[in-house]
Write a protein that holds these residues in place. Structure first.
Motif, mmCIF file in Angstrom:
data_model
loop_
_atom_site.group_PDB
_atom_site.id
_atom_site.type_symbol
_atom_site.label_atom_id
_atom_site.label_comp_id
_atom_site.label_asym_id
_atom_site.label_seq_id
_atom_site.Cartn_x
_atom_site.Cartn_y
_atom_site.Cartn_z
ATOM 1 N N PHE A 35 -26.184 -6.252 20.776
ATOM 2 C CA PHE A 35 -27.017 -7.399 21.164
ATOM 3 C C PHE A 35 -26.799 -7.724 22.642
ATOM 4 C CE2 PHE A 35 -27.771 -11.937 21.741
ATOM 5 C CZ PHE A 35 -29.010 -12.113 21.146
ATOM 6 N N ILE A 36 -25.539 -7.732 23.049
ATOM 7 C CA ILE A 36 -25.212 -7.999 24.454
ATOM 8 C C ILE A 36 -25.899 -6.981 25.364
ATOM 9 C CG2 ILE A 36 -23.350 -7.975 26.173
ATOM 10 C CD1 ILE A 36 -21.506 -9.131 23.976
ATOM 11 N N ASP A 37 -25.812 -5.709 24.994
ATOM 12 C CA ASP A 37 -26.385 -4.656 25.834
ATOM 13 C C ASP A 37 -27.897 -4.760 25.930
ATOM 14 O OD1 ASP A 37 -23.880 -3.671 26.411
ATOM 15 O OD2 ASP A 37 -23.906 -2.153 24.840
ATOM 16 N N ARG A 38 -28.553 -5.120 24.848
ATOM 17 C CA ARG A 38 -30.004 -5.296 24.889
ATOM 18 C C ARG A 38 -30.390 -6.419 25.852
ATOM 19 N NH1 ARG A 38 -33.446 -3.311 20.910
ATOM 20 N NH2 ARG A 38 -32.493 -1.717 19.603
ATOM 21 N N GLY B 240 -28.764 -16.743 23.323
ATOM 22 C CA GLY B 240 -27.676 -16.368 22.425
ATOM 23 C C GLY B 240 -28.096 -16.542 20.981
ATOM 24 N N HIS B 241 -27.263 -16.034 20.076
ATOM 25 C CA HIS B 241 -27.509 -16.227 18.651
ATOM 26 C C HIS B 241 -27.479 -17.715 18.301
ATOM 27 C CE1 HIS B 241 -27.395 -12.060 17.587
ATOM 28 N NE2 HIS B 241 -26.109 -11.884 17.817
ATOM 29 N N SER B 242 -28.127 -18.082 17.216
ATOM 30 C CA SER B 242 -27.941 -19.428 16.672
ATOM 31 C C SER B 242 -26.474 -19.582 16.264
ATOM 32 C CB SER B 242 -28.828 -19.634 15.442
ATOM 33 O OG SER B 242 -30.182 -19.557 15.778
ATOM 34 N N GLY B 243 -25.907 -20.743 16.539
ATOM 35 C CA GLY B 243 -24.534 -21.010 16.115
ATOM 36 C C GLY B 243 -23.458 -20.682 17.124
ATOM 37 N N VAL B 244 -23.829 -20.151 18.312
ATOM 38 C CA VAL B 244 -22.802 -19.801 19.298
ATOM 39 C C VAL B 244 -22.358 -21.007 20.122
ATOM 40 C CG1 VAL B 244 -23.491 -17.380 19.487
ATOM 41 C CG2 VAL B 244 -24.536 -19.085 21.017
#
Length: 311
Positions: A111-114, A185-189
């Motif tokens: 996910f980070i790389d994308r 970012g993702h939900s919840g971070v």
């Protein structure tokens, strides 16, 4: 009259002029019918637009968007409403900040790389901020330090903070000062908690991570831009589970893995995809330890997803 788009709800937009005057605006029907607009949203947060205020009701503060200014850049991802459609996340950015977590929920390197690939494709500097330091034990700290070393060596800024513990907030404030920054970012971070730290009094709604799924619960529904107290603007975006690559050709992908770039001219073939081609300098660099193997696997995985979408 010129204004900047601060919020998009899909049909209505909140726009603000240089003097701070705010309008509820709609876009002219011509944008909906324009075949040149290939995104699901013709207008994005951060866009500079021309508006015509509705003078029929001075108290209503309504306006019509009549033109969209040229974008100096934007972040785009594939739309959740269709694999062949794209969604412009935000426009006219100085930098992009990805909020990550080692646990609750875990942000994958893929996910980070994308996210980093997309930012690099549009020449937008990216910063990785790992939140929830307060819940990390020795194992999580060891994993963070390995990730920090990986991305720092490539050239990215990597920060560790605790939004709930208000640790590292001043450093983030300094990074954001006088710049327009996309935060994702993702939900919840903990994006909403961090924004509440950066902007006391805003009081964005926050929701704990779902205990049964480990997935964060959505607290932001639409992208929205905020003026930061110390100068600059922050664009908060809805939490995303996946960051689909859009508008990147498979032959271009390696150019956005920054550590691969020095080796690209040394490949035997100009159109080398760095998979099974002879004389590939990138694969040789992986074998020599000059490119991290996990990053190479991430490259190959993203490349495969691009090929699936193109054929």
């Amino acid at each position: 009259m010129q204004a900047t788009v601060y919020k998009s709800t899909g049909s209505w937009y909140v726009v603000k002029t240089a003097t701070g005057e705010t309008f509820q605006a709609r876009m002219k029907g011509i944008f909906k019918k324009n075949d040149d607009i290939t995104s699901t949203n013709p207008i994005a947060v951060g866009d500079i637009v021309e508006i015509e205020p509705d003078d029929s009701d001075a108290n209503a503060k309504n306006a019509m968007i009549t033109a969209i200014g040229e974008r100096r850049n934007y972040i785009v991802r594939s739309s959740p409403h269709g694999r062949n459609k794209k969604h412009i996340v935000a426009a006219n950015l100085d930098q992009a900040m990805l909020i990550c977590t080692i646990k609750e929920p875990r942000t994958s390197l893929g996910f980070i790389d994308r996210f980093l690939v997309t930012a690099a494709a549009y020449h937008i500097p990216a910063i990785l901020v790992f939140n929830k330091k307060d819940i990390y034990k020795a194992r999580e700290m060891e994993l963070f330090e390995a990730i920090e070393a990986l991305y720092t060596e490539i050239g990215y800024q990597v920060k560790l903070i605790s939004a709930t513990g208000k640790e590292g907030i001043e450093e983030i404030q300094a990074i954001l000062k006088d710049k327009t920054t996309l935060m994702s970012g993702h939900s919840g971070v903990g994006k909403s908690s961090l924004i509440n730290d950066l902007m006391p009094g805003l009081d964005l709604r926050t929701t704990a991570v779902s205990g049964w799924s480990g997935k964060g619960l959505h607290t932001t529904t639409f992208a929205e831009m905020y003026d930061l107290p110390g100068g600059g603007c922050l664009i908060d975006t809805p939490g995303v589970r996946e960051f689909g690559i859009a508008e990147i050709e498979k032959t271009e992908l390696s150019h956005y893995f920054l550590e691969m770039v020095p080796f690209l001219p040394q490949c035997q073939f100009n159109n080398c995809l760095h998979l099974n081609e002879p004389g590939c300098a990138v694969k040789a660099a992986v074998e020599a330890g000059d490119i991290d193997p996990e990053r190479y696997v991430s490259y190959a995985t993203i490349l495969e997803s691009i090929q699936e979408e193109q054929y």
